[in-house]
Design a protein around this motif. Sequence first.
Motif, PDB file in Angstrom:
ATOM      1  N   ALA A  39      25.741  -2.986  -0.926  1.00 29.54           N
ATOM      2  CA  ALA A  39      25.945  -1.546  -2.060  1.00 29.54           C
ATOM      3  C   ALA A  39      26.254  -1.705  -3.582  1.00 29.54           C
ATOM      4  O   ALA A  39      27.288  -2.815  -3.559  1.00 29.54           O
ATOM      5  N   LEU A  40      25.485  -1.303  -4.695  1.00 32.88           N
ATOM      6  CA  LEU A  40      26.645  -1.256  -5.738  1.00 32.88           C
ATOM      7  C   LEU A  40      26.268  -1.940  -6.401  1.00 32.88           C
ATOM      8  O   LEU A  40      26.902  -2.460  -7.758  1.00 32.88           O
ATOM      9  N   GLN A  41      25.530  -3.349  -5.821  1.00 31.87           N
ATOM     10  CA  GLN A  41      26.019  -4.538  -6.677  1.00 31.87           C
ATOM     11  C   GLN A  41      24.198  -4.976  -7.829  1.00 31.87           C
ATOM     12  O   GLN A  41      24.677  -5.809  -8.358  1.00 31.87           O
ATOM     13  N   ALA A  42      23.386  -3.773  -7.826  1.00 38.78           N
ATOM     14  CA  ALA A  42      22.654  -4.440  -8.725  1.00 38.78           C
ATOM     15  C   ALA A  42      22.325  -3.041  -9.350  1.00 38.78           C
ATOM     16  O   ALA A  42      21.547  -2.225  -9.795  1.00 38.78           O
ATOM     17  N   CYS A  43      23.492  -2.330 -10.288  1.00 36.07           N
ATOM     18  CA  CYS A  43      23.476  -1.247 -11.082  1.00 36.07           C
ATOM     19  C   CYS A  43      22.325  -1.263 -12.138  1.00 36.07           C
ATOM     20  O   CYS A  43      22.279  -2.178 -12.781  1.00 36.07           O
ATOM     21  N   PRO A  44      21.803  -0.266 -12.715  1.00 33.07           N
ATOM     22  CA  PRO A  44      20.556  -0.340 -13.398  1.00 33.07           C
ATOM     23  C   PRO A  44      21.563  -0.258 -14.707  1.00 33.07           C
ATOM     24  O   PRO A  44      22.668   0.149 -14.878  1.00 33.07           O
ATOM     25  N   HIS A 123      22.820   8.578 -14.095  1.00 34.55           N
ATOM     26  CA  HIS A 123      22.803   8.070 -12.647  1.00 34.55           C
ATOM     27  C   HIS A 123      23.206   6.053 -12.339  1.00 34.55           C
ATOM     28  O   HIS A 123      24.071   6.050 -12.293  1.00 34.55           O
ATOM     29  N   CYS A 127      26.742   4.719 -11.259  1.00 42.00           N
ATOM     30  CA  CYS A 127      26.640   3.577 -10.802  1.00 42.00           C
ATOM     31  C   CYS A 127      27.317   2.525 -11.041  1.00 42.00           C
ATOM     32  O   CYS A 127      28.478   2.043 -10.546  1.00 42.00           O
ATOM     33  N   TRP A 130      31.449   3.171 -10.710  1.00 44.79           N
ATOM     34  CA  TRP A 130      31.517   4.107  -9.469  1.00 44.79           C
ATOM     35  C   TRP A 130      33.333   2.826  -9.053  1.00 44.79           C
ATOM     36  O   TRP A 130      34.213   3.629  -8.938  1.00 44.79           O
TER      37      TRP A 130
END
Lengths: 148, 115
Positions: A39-44, A123, A127, A130
Motif C-alpha cells: 500500500a502507498l508504495q507507488a503513488c502517482p 488523489h 497519496c 498520506w
Amino acid sequence: MGPKPLRHARPAFAAAALLLALGAVGPARAAGEDVHAAALQACPKVKGEIVDLNMLAEGLKNSNAVGLFEKLRLKTAIDEVIERLKAFHAGARRYSLPELQEQYDLLMMRIAAALQDKDVMLHGQLCNAWEPLWSDLQDRGRFKEKFS
Amino acid sequence: MSALPMPAGLARACAGALLAVGLAACQTPPAVSLPHHVLVRAYLADLVDMQGFACASVVEHVRLRRLDYQVLCDSGRAYRVWVDAEGRVNVEPLVGSLRAEPLPLSAQPQASAPV
C-alpha cells in the motif's frame, strides 16, 4: 433505541470467526499477499503537494470531484480528527495513538475513494502526503506548531 | 383585540435565529468521542457503500494489517477493503455470508506486520 436487529443474527464470535476464516480462503488472499502489503508504495507522481490537513481541506473545497454535501461532511470529519489529536496532545487518553492513526487512515481512505476516479491530481497529492501528514500529526511539537 | 405589528428588524432577527437553529439541528452529530470501533465501522460502511455495494452498517470487522480490512455488513455479506500501491481504495466481495456456516477458527490467517 437499540442497535438495528439482524435477521438470522448469530453470536458475535461466530461472525468474527467467519471473517477471519474468509481471510484464509477469500479471492483477495488467493491472489497474493504482496498486492495488499505494498500500500502507498507507488503513488502517482504529480505536481504540487499537500503539507497539512487544512491544505487538503482547501483542495477538496476547490475540487469538482466532490459534491457540496460531501465536501461539508469530509471537512467535518477532518476537523474531528484534528480535535481528537488536539485532545491527545493535550493529555487526554480517550483514544490511543494507534487508534488515532487508524482513524486518520480511514479518513484518508474515505477521501481517496471520493477522489480516485474524478480528480487524479488531488488523489495523487493525497497519496504522496498520506505518510508525511501523519508523521506531522503524531508529533506533539509539529502538531502544536500547525494547530495552535 | 388586534396584535401589534412586529418591527421589521426584530422579524429579521427572529428569522435569522430560527435559520441558525434549524441548520444546527440538521448537522451530523459530533463524532468526537464515540468509541473507536464505532468510528472505524462507520468509515468502513461508507467505503463499501461508495464502491456500489449496499452496506448500511458494518457489524464485524477485522484489520488484517494497516489499510487492509475485512468487514461484515448487516446484510450478511462480507467484503475486503484495502488500499493498493497507488493509493486507490478497493472493495472486493468475499465468498460466504452470515448465512453460511462459519469456518473453523483454525483457518485464521496469521497476523502480519503493518505496512
